[in-house]
Design a protein around this motif. Structure first.
Motif, PDB file in Angstrom:
ATOM      1  N   TYR A  62     -12.577  12.237  -2.826  1.00  0.00           N
ATOM      2  CA  TYR A  62     -12.050  12.800  -1.589  1.00  0.00           C
ATOM      3  C   TYR A  62     -12.936  13.861  -0.953  1.00  0.00           C
ATOM      4  O   TYR A  62     -12.509  14.586  -0.073  1.00  0.00           O
ATOM      5  CB  TYR A  62     -10.624  13.346  -1.818  1.00  0.00           C
TER       6      TYR A  62
ATOM      7  N   LEU B 172     -21.120  -0.043   6.125  1.00  0.00           N
ATOM      8  CA  LEU B 172     -19.940  -0.252   5.277  1.00  0.00           C
ATOM      9  C   LEU B 172     -18.678   0.023   6.083  1.00  0.00           C
ATOM     10  O   LEU B 172     -18.680   0.914   6.934  1.00  0.00           O
ATOM     11  CB  LEU B 172     -19.984   0.701   4.083  1.00  0.00           C
TER      12      LEU B 172
ATOM     13  N   ARG C 244       0.835  -1.192   0.000  1.00  0.00           N
ATOM     14  CA  ARG C 244       0.000   0.000   0.000  1.00  0.00           C
ATOM     15  C   ARG C 244       0.883   1.260   0.000  1.00  0.00           C
ATOM     16  O   ARG C 244       0.680   2.187  -0.771  1.00  0.00           O
ATOM     17  CB  ARG C 244      -0.905  -0.058   1.234  1.00  0.00           C
TER      18      ARG C 244
ATOM     19  N   TYR D  84      -1.362  -1.728  -5.470  1.00  0.00           N
ATOM     20  CA  TYR D  84      -2.582  -1.805  -4.665  1.00  0.00           C
ATOM     21  C   TYR D  84      -3.202  -3.200  -4.734  1.00  0.00           C
ATOM     22  O   TYR D  84      -3.791  -3.665  -3.761  1.00  0.00           O
ATOM     23  CB  TYR D  84      -3.605  -0.749  -5.127  1.00  0.00           C
TER      24      TYR D  84
ATOM     25  N   GLN E 169     -15.089   1.565   7.031  1.00  0.00           N
ATOM     26  CA  GLN E 169     -14.513   2.877   6.753  1.00  0.00           C
ATOM     27  C   GLN E 169     -13.535   2.790   5.578  1.00  0.00           C
ATOM     28  O   GLN E 169     -12.776   1.830   5.473  1.00  0.00           O
ATOM     29  CB  GLN E 169     -13.758   3.371   7.996  1.00  0.00           C
ATOM     30  N   LYS E 170     -13.600   3.778   4.707  1.00  0.00           N
ATOM     31  CA  LYS E 170     -12.684   3.781   3.560  1.00  0.00           C
ATOM     32  C   LYS E 170     -11.371   4.420   3.979  1.00  0.00           C
ATOM     33  O   LYS E 170     -11.311   5.608   4.232  1.00  0.00           O
ATOM     34  CB  LYS E 170     -13.323   4.549   2.399  1.00  0.00           C
ATOM     35  N   ASP E 171     -10.338   3.609   4.056  1.00  0.00           N
ATOM     36  CA  ASP E 171      -9.055   4.128   4.529  1.00  0.00           C
ATOM     37  C   ASP E 171      -7.995   4.139   3.432  1.00  0.00           C
ATOM     38  O   ASP E 171      -6.838   4.409   3.688  1.00  0.00           O
ATOM     39  CB  ASP E 171      -8.566   3.313   5.740  1.00  0.00           C
ATOM     40  N   GLU E 172      -8.405   3.803   2.204  1.00  0.00           N
ATOM     41  CA  GLU E 172      -7.431   3.797   1.107  1.00  0.00           C
ATOM     42  C   GLU E 172      -7.586   5.052   0.260  1.00  0.00           C
ATOM     43  O   GLU E 172      -8.590   5.748   0.351  1.00  0.00           O
ATOM     44  CB  GLU E 172      -7.621   2.529   0.258  1.00  0.00           C
ATOM     45  N   LEU E 173      -6.574   5.273  -0.582  1.00  0.00           N
ATOM     46  CA  LEU E 173      -6.599   6.510  -1.372  1.00  0.00           C
ATOM     47  C   LEU E 173      -7.138   6.276  -2.781  1.00  0.00           C
ATOM     48  O   LEU E 173      -7.256   5.159  -3.210  1.00  0.00           O
ATOM     49  CB  LEU E 173      -5.194   7.098  -1.443  1.00  0.00           C
TER      50      LEU E 173
END
Lengths: 212, 10
Positions: free
Chosen positions: A48, B4, A5, A162, B6-10
Motif C-alpha cells: 500500500y 500495466l 470482491r 477474491y 491500474q491496481k484497484d484491488e486490496l
C-alpha cells in the motif's frame, strides 16, 4: 467492484476486527502468532505504498489505511501492551524460510522490474504464506480457541472470495492478473485443512483440537 | 511497450 470482491474485503475486515476485539476484550494475545502478524504488517506496508502514487477511490484509500493501521496496532498490542500474554514459546516458525524465497521470487517473477512493482509482487507472494507461522502454532499446540478459529476462517475466506472475483472479472472485463491469481490460490489452499476442521468441529460447538 | 493496468484491488 462486484459482490465477490466486496464480500472478500468485508471478510478481511471482519477477520481483523475479530482479532483486535479478541485481544482487547480478553486482554490477551494467547494463541496468536506474532510472527504472522509481523508478516502481515510487512505485506500491507509493501503493497500500500501506492497510497501516495495511485489514487483509485475513497473506498480503496480508506481500506488501505485501515489495513496498515490495524496491522501495526495488532503488533503494538502483542509485543508491547499485552506482551506478557504472548505465547512466544509456541511461535517458533522460522520466517526467514518464507522471506528469502518470497524475495527471490518477487525479483524473478514479476510484471515489471521496477521498485513499486517488485514491492507489490513481494507483498502478494508474502501474503500467500504469511499465515503459516499461525497455522504452525495451532498444529504445535494442537488446539485453537473458538475466537481464533473464527478469525482464521474469516481471513481464509477473504482470498477464496477474491478467487471468485477474479473469475468474474475475467469473464466480464477480460481482466486477469496471473501473479495475484496463482498466489491467491496457493493462499487459499493453505487454509483447506483448517476449513475442514472448522466445519467439522468448531461449527458443531466443539473446540478446534487436532488429533494427537 | 504496454503499461500495466491500474491496481484497484486490496
Amino acid at each position: 467492484m462486484n459482490v465477490f470482491r466486496l464480500a472478500g474485503d468485508m471478510s478481511h475486515l471482519l477477520a481483523i476486527i475479530i482479532l483486535l476485539l479478541k485481544i482487547w476484550k480478553t486482554r490477551s494475545c494467547a494463541g496468536i502468532s506474532g510472527r504472522s502478524q509481523l508478516l502481515f504488517a510487512l505485506t500491507y506496508t509493501a503493497r500500500y505504498l501506492d497510497l501516495v502514487t495511485n489514487w483509485v477511490s475513497l473506498y480503496n484509500t480508506v481500506m488501505k489505511v485501515f489495513f496498515i493501521a490495524t496491522s501495526y496496532a495488532t503488533i503494538y498490542l502483542m509485543y508491547l501492551k499485552f506482551k506478557a500474554t504472548y505465547d512466544s514459546n509456541h511461535d517458533t516458525f522460522r520466517v526467514e524460510f518464507l522471506l528469502l524465497p518470497v524475495t527471490i521470487l518477487a525479483l524473478v517473477l514479476n510484471h515489471e522490474f521496477s521498485f513499486m512493482e517488485i514491492l507489490w509482487t513481494f507483498s502478494i507472494y508474502l501474503e500467500a504464506v504469511a499465515i503459516l507461522p499461525q497455522l504452525f502454532m495451532v498444529s504445535k499446540t494442537g488446539e485453537a480457541e473458538s475466537i481464533t478459529s473464527h478469525y482464521l476462517f474469516a481471513l481464509g475466506s477473504y482470498r477464496l472470495l477474491y478467487i471468485f472475483n477474479w473469475i468474474w472479472r475475467y469473464y466480464t472485463e477480460e481482466y486477469y492478473d496471473l501473479i495475484a491469481i496463482i498466489a491467491g490460490v496457493v493462499q487459499t489452499v493453505l487454509y483447506c485443512d483448517f476449513f475442514y476442521l472448522y466445519f467439522t468441529k468448531v461449527l458443531k460447538g466443539k473446540k478446534l483440537q487436532l488429533p494427537a | 511497450c504496454c503499461k500495466l493496468p491500474q491496481k484497484d484491488e486490496l
